[in-house]
Design a protein around this motif. Structure first.
Motif, PDB file in Angstrom:
ATOM      1  N   SER A  78      19.730  22.150 -14.160  1.00 21.89           N
ATOM      2  CA  SER A  78      20.511  21.170 -14.905  1.00 21.89           C
ATOM      3  C   SER A  78      21.234  21.758 -16.107  1.00 21.89           C
ATOM      4  O   SER A  78      22.327  21.343 -16.431  1.00 21.89           O
ATOM      5  CB  SER A  78      19.616  20.049 -15.395  1.00 21.89           C
ATOM      6  OG  SER A  78      19.350  19.178 -14.351  1.00 21.89           O
ATOM      7  N   TYR A  79      20.586  22.664 -16.783  1.00 23.36           N
ATOM      8  CA  TYR A  79      21.183  23.140 -18.019  1.00 23.36           C
ATOM      9  C   TYR A  79      21.599  24.594 -17.916  1.00 23.36           C
ATOM     10  O   TYR A  79      21.709  25.306 -18.878  1.00 23.36           O
ATOM     11  CB  TYR A  79      20.231  22.890 -19.185  1.00 23.36           C
ATOM     12  CG  TYR A  79      20.022  21.414 -19.284  1.00 23.36           C
ATOM     13  CD1 TYR A  79      20.953  20.633 -19.939  1.00 23.36           C
ATOM     14  CD2 TYR A  79      18.965  20.808 -18.630  1.00 23.36           C
ATOM     15  CE1 TYR A  79      20.818  19.257 -19.968  1.00 23.36           C
ATOM     16  CE2 TYR A  79      18.817  19.437 -18.661  1.00 23.36           C
ATOM     17  CZ  TYR A  79      19.752  18.665 -19.329  1.00 23.36           C
ATOM     18  OH  TYR A  79      19.630  17.308 -19.343  1.00 23.36           O
ATOM     19  N   GLY A 102      20.290  11.662 -18.706  1.00 21.76           N
ATOM     20  CA  GLY A 102      19.191  11.846 -19.644  1.00 21.76           C
ATOM     21  C   GLY A 102      18.916  13.299 -19.973  1.00 21.76           C
ATOM     22  O   GLY A 102      19.555  14.214 -19.463  1.00 21.76           O
ATOM     23  N   THR A 103      17.943  13.486 -20.871  1.00 24.89           N
ATOM     24  CA  THR A 103      17.533  14.815 -21.294  1.00 24.89           C
ATOM     25  C   THR A 103      16.019  14.919 -21.132  1.00 24.89           C
ATOM     26  O   THR A 103      15.322  13.899 -21.086  1.00 24.89           O
ATOM     27  CB  THR A 103      17.952  15.066 -22.756  1.00 24.89           C
ATOM     28  OG1 THR A 103      17.642  13.920 -23.536  1.00 24.89           O
ATOM     29  CG2 THR A 103      19.456  15.335 -22.852  1.00 24.89           C
ATOM     30  N   PRO A 104      15.495  16.142 -21.032  1.00 22.87           N
ATOM     31  CA  PRO A 104      14.069  16.321 -20.764  1.00 22.87           C
ATOM     32  C   PRO A 104      13.202  15.640 -21.830  1.00 22.87           C
ATOM     33  O   PRO A 104      13.588  15.639 -23.000  1.00 22.87           O
ATOM     34  CB  PRO A 104      13.887  17.840 -20.805  1.00 22.87           C
ATOM     35  CG  PRO A 104      15.243  18.392 -20.535  1.00 22.87           C
ATOM     36  CD  PRO A 104      16.217  17.412 -21.124  1.00 22.87           C
ATOM     37  N   PRO A 105      12.080  15.094 -21.426  1.00 24.10           N
ATOM     38  CA  PRO A 105      11.519  15.148 -20.062  1.00 24.10           C
ATOM     39  C   PRO A 105      12.014  14.027 -19.159  1.00 24.10           C
ATOM     40  O   PRO A 105      11.465  13.825 -18.095  1.00 24.10           O
ATOM     41  CB  PRO A 105      10.015  14.994 -20.329  1.00 24.10           C
ATOM     42  CG  PRO A 105       9.959  14.114 -21.546  1.00 24.10           C
ATOM     43  CD  PRO A 105      11.154  14.474 -22.388  1.00 24.10           C
ATOM     44  N   GLY A 106      13.076  13.337 -19.553  1.00 21.40           N
ATOM     45  CA  GLY A 106      13.483  12.144 -18.806  1.00 21.40           C
ATOM     46  C   GLY A 106      14.641  12.344 -17.857  1.00 21.40           C
ATOM     47  O   GLY A 106      15.129  11.384 -17.268  1.00 21.40           O
ATOM     48  N   THR A 107      15.119  13.577 -17.680  1.00 20.90           N
ATOM     49  CA  THR A 107      16.298  13.793 -16.837  1.00 20.90           C
ATOM     50  C   THR A 107      16.048  13.317 -15.412  1.00 20.90           C
ATOM     51  O   THR A 107      15.010  13.611 -14.826  1.00 20.90           O
ATOM     52  CB  THR A 107      16.647  15.293 -16.806  1.00 20.90           C
ATOM     53  OG1 THR A 107      16.649  15.791 -18.132  1.00 20.90           O
ATOM     54  CG2 THR A 107      18.006  15.513 -16.168  1.00 20.90           C
ATOM     55  N   MET A 143      11.630   7.881 -21.445  1.00 17.93           N
ATOM     56  CA  MET A 143      11.283   9.302 -21.321  1.00 17.93           C
ATOM     57  C   MET A 143      12.405  10.218 -21.797  1.00 17.93           C
ATOM     58  O   MET A 143      12.237  11.433 -21.856  1.00 17.93           O
ATOM     59  CB  MET A 143      10.978   9.637 -19.861  1.00 17.93           C
ATOM     60  CG  MET A 143       9.797   8.904 -19.280  1.00 17.93           C
ATOM     61  SD  MET A 143       8.267   9.407 -20.077  1.00 17.93           S
ATOM     62  CE  MET A 143       8.055  11.029 -19.327  1.00 17.93           C
ATOM     63  N   SER A 144      13.569   9.658 -22.092  1.00 24.52           N
ATOM     64  CA  SER A 144      14.713  10.509 -22.423  1.00 24.52           C
ATOM     65  C   SER A 144      15.068  10.353 -23.895  1.00 24.52           C
ATOM     66  O   SER A 144      15.500   9.277 -24.332  1.00 24.52           O
ATOM     67  CB  SER A 144      15.912  10.124 -21.552  1.00 24.52           C
ATOM     68  OG  SER A 144      17.056  10.833 -21.976  1.00 24.52           O
ATOM     69  N   PRO A 145      14.885  11.420 -24.683  1.00 24.50           N
ATOM     70  CA  PRO A 145      15.156  11.302 -26.126  1.00 24.50           C
ATOM     71  C   PRO A 145      16.615  10.989 -26.451  1.00 24.50           C
ATOM     72  O   PRO A 145      16.905  10.484 -27.538  1.00 24.50           O
ATOM     73  CB  PRO A 145      14.762  12.681 -26.683  1.00 24.50           C
ATOM     74  CG  PRO A 145      14.561  13.564 -25.516  1.00 24.50           C
ATOM     75  CD  PRO A 145      14.376  12.730 -24.296  1.00 24.50           C
ATOM     76  N   SER A 146      17.515  11.265 -25.529  1.00 23.53           N
ATOM     77  CA  SER A 146      18.935  11.022 -25.825  1.00 23.53           C
ATOM     78  C   SER A 146      19.376   9.605 -25.468  1.00 23.53           C
ATOM     79  O   SER A 146      20.535   9.249 -25.643  1.00 23.53           O
ATOM     80  CB  SER A 146      19.803  12.036 -25.088  1.00 23.53           C
ATOM     81  OG  SER A 146      19.412  12.138 -23.732  1.00 23.53           O
ATOM     82  N   TYR A 147      18.442   8.801 -24.956  1.00 19.32           N
ATOM     83  CA  TYR A 147      18.788   7.413 -24.607  1.00 19.32           C
ATOM     84  C   TYR A 147      18.826   6.550 -25.857  1.00 19.32           C
ATOM     85  O   TYR A 147      17.915   6.600 -26.680  1.00 19.32           O
ATOM     86  CB  TYR A 147      17.768   6.831 -23.623  1.00 19.32           C
ATOM     87  CG  TYR A 147      18.026   5.370 -23.325  1.00 19.32           C
ATOM     88  CD1 TYR A 147      18.932   4.996 -22.339  1.00 19.32           C
ATOM     89  CD2 TYR A 147      17.384   4.366 -24.051  1.00 19.32           C
ATOM     90  CE1 TYR A 147      19.193   3.658 -22.078  1.00 19.32           C
ATOM     91  CE2 TYR A 147      17.640   3.029 -23.798  1.00 19.32           C
ATOM     92  CZ  TYR A 147      18.542   2.684 -22.811  1.00 19.32           C
ATOM     93  OH  TYR A 147      18.806   1.357 -22.560  1.00 19.32           O
TER      94      TYR A 147
END
Ligand SMILES: *[C@@H]1O[C@H](CO)[C@@H](O)[C@H](O)[C@H]1NC(C)=O
Ligand SMILES: *[C@@H]1O[C@H](CO)[C@@H](O)[C@H](O)[C@H]1NC(C)=O
Ligand SMILES: *[C@@H]1O[C@H](CO)[C@@H](O)[C@H](O)[C@H]1NC(C)=O
Ligand SMILES: *[C@@H]1O[C@H](CO)[C@@H](O)[C@H](O)[C@H]1NC(C)=O
Length: 437
Positions: A78-79, A102-107, A143-147
């Motif tokens: 992904s990255y 999303g971003t880890p750990p929620g991707t 689970m996604s800090p960017s949400y």
């Protein structure tokens, strides 16, 4: 699908457009001038049962299963912007965009139905009740800090979206008693990019986290990738980097390859192209065209242009819908044509005009031309008819409609369509879409 009332006065649109620019400055849509997503076939959003008995399409069901290896690859990479060229998969009927959210750990890796007739990007989110089955794991925003929820004071939270408590809520009703409810949110989306070995992330993309869905989706996409002309569609959100331009070239389902969704300068259309205006229609952000007449085998039918009051091109409709009076004339001409071959028509729902297929008949299939304003769209015989191989039958890939005319996906195969939202022009050109890589 959503012919809903996403109508805003022009000055609000302008404000939102400016706001979008400031949002977009933090994004990195592409390292070059373009961005390309993978497209996957899916069942039709509008006609999910359409291909039930068509072996050509059934054959492709197996192919999507191999897409699991693609997702595993995407999961690992992904990255990583230096990964190998992605494989592209064909499934049935309509197309889906593969992306991750999303971003880890929620991707999570998703496929969303690419729909030029829809506004919002949305996907099912945990908890979702009721929900429809999706093949990919459901996105869990916790689970996604960017949400983030869309800030409640955001000017984007305007009707048809509503403030409820401290959140911005959408309630999209589709025409067939289906609909979704959820929160307008922002999240990082990651896509395959151009050049093909790269991916790019777009932070703070506005999307809908659906927590209640009444949809008749049957297990492939987890939502919709809205690409109409309204302010929250994907193409509107990335319009600054793409000059509001996107393009696709749908490969017929007999080929494994499905094509790329391209943006901005990543769109290549050498040589002469046909150009027709995208018409503004009140209360609609779909792509309306001006259809004036139809020819079959270069013979004009001399249909009155007013017959086609509402004509649109849509990536979410599998087969073409023709307004009933026009369909009746097209059918009559075709019935006469095939009568010369002593063929007897019969309906095979959802298709209306089908025949048994005698050996060697295919090369006598007629073709069709749609005369649009300033442009002619050639629909070759192989895109006009569907051959139902295991029944040895063929059907006209068009059905009558009481309300409007829609150029469906089957009749868009092997033509590149390029939409320009800044000039309001649709350009198209015949192309072997299996080479779109
Ligand atoms: C955008 O992409 C370029 C080229 O890949 C990179 O150098 C730059 O750091 C990226 N910017 C952001 C904000 O990610
Ligand atoms: C598909 O075939 C089955 C059995 O042959 C039949 O019952 C069903 O109605 C057909 N579905 C369509 C959409 O034609
Ligand atoms: C990206 O993928 C390539 C090919 O698999 C690998 O060689 C490289 O080490 C990866 N880079 C990162 C930062 O993971
Ligand atoms: C359509 O059929 C007509 C008559 O057979 C032929 O002249 C024309 O070249 C065909 N057009 C296309 C695009 O195949």
């Amino acid at each position: 699908m959503a012919k809903s009332s996403h109508l805003l006065p022009f000055h609000i649109l302008l404000v939102l457009f400016l706001l979008r620019i400031s949002l977009a400055t933090t994004t990195n849509v592409t390292s070059e001038n373009g961005l390309s997503f993978q497209l996957l076939y899916s069942d039709s959003v509008r006609d999910p049962s359409l291909y039930a008995n068509l072996t050509t399409f059934q054959r492709l069901e197996r192919i999507i299963q191999s897409s699991e290896s693609y997702f595993q690859w995407l999961r690992r990479s992904s990255y990583n912007t230096t990964v190998i060229r992605p494989k592209i998969f064909a499934h049935m009927g309509i197309f889906m965009v593969a992306l991750s959210i999303g971003t880890p750990p929620g991707t999570k890796h998703l496929t969303l139905a690419l729909n030029t007739g829809d506004s919002l990007i949305w996907t099912q989110c945990i908890p979702c009740n009721p929900s429809f089955p999706q093949t990919t794991p459901m996105f869990d925003p916790s689970m996604s800090p960017s949400y983030h929820f869309l800030p409640i004071n955001s000017p984007i939270c305007q009707p048809p979206y509503q403030r409820q408590n401290d959140k911005c809520v959408y309630n999209i009703q589709y025409h067939d008693q289906t609909g979704v409810i959820g929160f307008i949110s922002t999240e990082t989306f990651t896509f395959h990019a151009s050049p093909p070995s790269t991916i790019q992330s777009i932070p703070n993309l506005i999307f809908g986290c659906t927590h209640s869905s009444h949809m008749n989706f049957v297990g492939e996409p987890s939502g919709i990738f809205g690409m109409d002309r309204s302010r929250l569609s994907f193409i509107s959100q990335v319009s600054r980097r793409t000059n509001g331009r996107f393009s696709y070239c749908f490969s017929p389902p007999s080929t494994v390859y499905a094509g790329l969704l391209r943006f901005g300068n990543d769109i290549v259309m050498p040589g002469p192209v046909q150009t027709t205006p995208i018409i503004n229609v009140q209360n609609s952000y779909s792509y309306h065209l001006e259809l004036t007449d139809i020819s079959i085998d270069n013979q004009r039918l001399h249909l009155p242009a007013r017959m086609f009051e509402v004509t649109e091109i849509d990536s979410g409709t599998a087969i073409t819908h023709l307004i009933r009076p026009a369909y009746a004339i097209v059918k009559e001409v075709l019935v006469q044509y095939f009568n010369h071959f002593h063929l007897v028509p019969f309906p095979r729902p959802p298709f209306d005009l089908c025949y048994n297929l005698p050996p060697g008949m295919r090369r006598f299939f007629p073709n069709m031309t749609w005369h649009l304003r300033d442009a002619d769209l050639a629909i070759h015989a192989e895109e006009l008819f569907l051959v139902v191989e295991h029944n040895n039958e063929f059907c006209l890939g068009m059905v009558p409609d009481d309300h409007l005319t829609i150029l469906g996906v089957l009749q868009q195969y092997n033509t590149r369509f390029s939409y320009d939202l800044q000039t309001n022009l649709l350009k198209f050109k015949r192309e072997d879409c299996s080479h779109d890589m």
